[in-house]
Design a protein around this motif. Structure first.
Motif, PDB file in Angstrom:
ATOM      1  N   HIS A  58      18.524  30.125 -23.955  1.00 43.80           N
ATOM      2  CA  HIS A  58      19.088  29.059 -23.142  1.00 43.80           C
ATOM      3  C   HIS A  58      18.857  27.713 -23.809  1.00 43.80           C
ATOM      4  CE1 HIS A  58      18.369  32.273 -20.176  1.00 43.80           C
ATOM      5  NE2 HIS A  58      19.474  31.815 -19.626  1.00 43.80           N
ATOM      6  N   CYS A  59      19.756  26.764 -23.545  1.00 43.41           N
ATOM      7  CA  CYS A  59      19.556  25.399 -24.012  1.00 43.41           C
ATOM      8  C   CYS A  59      18.428  24.773 -23.177  1.00 43.41           C
ATOM      9  CB  CYS A  59      20.842  24.591 -23.885  1.00 43.41           C
ATOM     10  SG  CYS A  59      21.406  24.335 -22.190  1.00 43.41           S
ATOM     11  N   VAL A  60      17.992  23.601 -23.564  1.00 42.99           N
ATOM     12  CA  VAL A  60      16.860  22.956 -22.888  1.00 42.99           C
ATOM     13  C   VAL A  60      17.187  22.702 -21.416  1.00 42.99           C
ATOM     14  CG1 VAL A  60      15.417  20.901 -22.827  1.00 42.99           C
ATOM     15  CG2 VAL A  60      16.023  21.917 -25.012  1.00 42.99           C
ATOM     16  N   ASP A  61      18.397  22.209 -21.136  1.00 43.64           N
ATOM     17  CA  ASP A  61      18.758  21.901 -19.749  1.00 43.64           C
ATOM     18  C   ASP A  61      18.758  23.152 -18.868  1.00 43.64           C
ATOM     19  OD1 ASP A  61      19.022  19.217 -20.367  1.00 43.64           O
ATOM     20  OD2 ASP A  61      21.185  19.384 -20.770  1.00 43.64           O
ATOM     21  N   CYS A  62      19.375  24.216 -19.350  1.00 45.10           N
ATOM     22  CA  CYS A  62      19.430  25.451 -18.553  1.00 45.10           C
ATOM     23  C   CYS A  62      18.041  26.083 -18.414  1.00 45.10           C
ATOM     24  CB  CYS A  62      20.403  26.441 -19.177  1.00 45.10           C
ATOM     25  SG  CYS A  62      22.131  25.929 -19.049  1.00 45.10           S
ATOM     26  N   GLN A  63      17.232  26.018 -19.465  1.00 43.23           N
ATOM     27  CA  GLN A  63      15.884  26.570 -19.381  1.00 43.23           C
ATOM     28  C   GLN A  63      15.040  25.784 -18.398  1.00 43.23           C
ATOM     29  OE1 GLN A  63      14.741  29.448 -21.078  1.00 43.23           O
ATOM     30  NE2 GLN A  63      13.174  29.215 -19.520  1.00 43.23           N
ATOM     31  N   SER A  64      15.196  24.449 -18.397  1.00 38.16           N
ATOM     32  CA  SER A  64      14.458  23.614 -17.446  1.00 38.16           C
ATOM     33  C   SER A  64      14.858  23.941 -16.015  1.00 38.16           C
ATOM     34  CB  SER A  64      14.710  22.137 -17.729  1.00 38.16           C
ATOM     35  OG  SER A  64      14.231  21.786 -18.995  1.00 38.16           O
ATOM     36  N   ALA A  65      16.142  24.097 -15.790  1.00 42.88           N
ATOM     37  CA  ALA A  65      16.618  24.444 -14.449  1.00 42.88           C
ATOM     38  C   ALA A  65      16.111  25.818 -14.033  1.00 42.88           C
ATOM     39  CB  ALA A  65      18.142  24.410 -14.414  1.00 42.88           C
ATOM     40  N   ASP A  66      16.098  26.762 -14.968  1.00 38.80           N
ATOM     41  CA  ASP A  66      15.611  28.111 -14.681  1.00 38.80           C
ATOM     42  C   ASP A  66      14.115  28.096 -14.375  1.00 38.80           C
ATOM     43  OD1 ASP A  66      16.131  30.899 -14.430  1.00 38.80           O
ATOM     44  OD2 ASP A  66      15.165  31.206 -16.382  1.00 38.80           O
ATOM     45  N   ASP A  67      13.344  27.323 -15.143  1.00 36.51           N
ATOM     46  CA  ASP A  67      11.904  27.211 -14.893  1.00 36.51           C
ATOM     47  C   ASP A  67      11.629  26.585 -13.532  1.00 36.51           C
ATOM     48  OD1 ASP A  67      11.418  28.332 -17.345  1.00 36.51           O
ATOM     49  OD2 ASP A  67      10.943  26.421 -18.331  1.00 36.51           O
ATOM     50  N   LEU A  68      12.396  25.560 -13.187  1.00 35.80           N
ATOM     51  CA  LEU A  68      12.228  24.907 -11.890  1.00 35.80           C
ATOM     52  C   LEU A  68      12.551  25.871 -10.759  1.00 35.80           C
ATOM     53  CD1 LEU A  68      11.608  22.278 -10.369  1.00 35.80           C
ATOM     54  CD2 LEU A  68      14.029  21.704 -10.572  1.00 35.80           C
ATOM     55  N   ARG A  69      13.631  26.616 -10.914  1.00 34.28           N
ATOM     56  CA  ARG A  69      14.025  27.611  -9.918  1.00 34.28           C
ATOM     57  C   ARG A  69      12.939  28.676  -9.762  1.00 34.28           C
ATOM     58  NH1 ARG A  69      18.518  29.768 -12.331  1.00 34.28           N
ATOM     59  NH2 ARG A  69      19.211  27.656 -12.558  1.00 34.28           N
ATOM     60  N   ALA A  70      12.391  29.140 -10.875  1.00 37.41           N
ATOM     61  CA  ALA A  70      11.360  30.175 -10.842  1.00 37.41           C
ATOM     62  C   ALA A  70      10.073  29.652 -10.206  1.00 37.41           C
ATOM     63  CB  ALA A  70      11.082  30.678 -12.244  1.00 37.41           C
ATOM     64  N   SER A  71       9.748  28.399 -10.458  1.00 33.23           N
ATOM     65  CA  SER A  71       8.511  27.849  -9.897  1.00 33.23           C
ATOM     66  C   SER A  71       8.594  27.705  -8.383  1.00 33.23           C
ATOM     67  CB  SER A  71       8.184  26.506 -10.534  1.00 33.23           C
ATOM     68  OG  SER A  71       9.102  25.512 -10.113  1.00 33.23           O
ATOM     69  N   ARG A  72       9.775  27.531  -7.866  1.00 33.63           N
ATOM     70  CA  ARG A  72       9.940  27.407  -6.403  1.00 33.63           C
ATOM     71  C   ARG A  72       9.743  28.748  -5.708  1.00 33.63           C
ATOM     72  NH1 ARG A  72      15.154  23.432  -5.960  1.00 33.63           N
ATOM     73  NH2 ARG A  72      14.082  21.587  -6.740  1.00 33.63           N
ATOM     74  N   TYR A  73      10.057  29.848  -6.396  1.00 33.72           N
ATOM     75  CA  TYR A  73      10.002  31.150  -5.756  1.00 33.72           C
ATOM     76  C   TYR A  73       8.814  31.998  -6.219  1.00 33.72           C
ATOM     77  CZ  TYR A  73      14.656  29.955  -4.228  1.00 33.72           C
ATOM     78  OH  TYR A  73      15.721  29.325  -3.662  1.00 33.72           O
ATOM     79  N   ALA A  74       7.936  31.418  -7.009  1.00 31.70           N
ATOM     80  CA  ALA A  74       6.808  32.179  -7.566  1.00 31.70           C
ATOM     81  C   ALA A  74       5.583  32.125  -6.667  1.00 31.70           C
ATOM     82  CB  ALA A  74       6.481  31.651  -8.952  1.00 31.70           C
ATOM     83  N   ARG A  75       5.768  32.164  -5.402  1.00 28.74           N
ATOM     84  CA  ARG A  75       4.616  32.093  -4.483  1.00 28.74           C
ATOM     85  C   ARG A  75       4.347  33.409  -3.857  1.00 28.74           C
ATOM     86  NH1 ARG A  75       5.376  26.151  -1.895  1.00 28.74           N
ATOM     87  NH2 ARG A  75       5.739  25.207  -3.871  1.00 28.74           N
TER      88      ARG A  75
END
Length: 75
Positions: A58-75
């Motif tokens: 993934h490009c930096v923007d898509c990877q950042s969005a994916d990481d943010l999405r994953a951090s919201r649901y990693a509880r």
């Protein structure tokens, strides 16, 4: 004076260290190839990112969005 729990903890730590060493050896011999274009948005992935992060898809923007999405649901 060491008891059975101390012995067990030492044994577990030794096995973990061995497993991590094996995994590190396998990862170092595996060559990961980065994609030229992002998997999500099809934009080119900059060469600096491909060299810094082998195996990136993934490009930096898509990877950042994916990481943010994953951090919201990693509880």
């Amino acid at each position: 004076m060491a008891d059975i729990a101390d012995f067990a903890n030492d044994l577990v730590q030794q096995r973990l260290d061995q497993a991590l060493a094996v995994r590190a050896a396998q990862l170092s011999t595996t060559t990961l190839h980065s994609l030229m274009f992002c998997d999500e948005c099809d934009e080119p992935i900059p060469e600096a990112r491909r060299l810094a992060q082998p195996g990136c898809t993934h490009c930096v923007d898509c990877q950042s969005a994916d990481d943010l999405r994953a951090s919201r649901y990693a509880r």
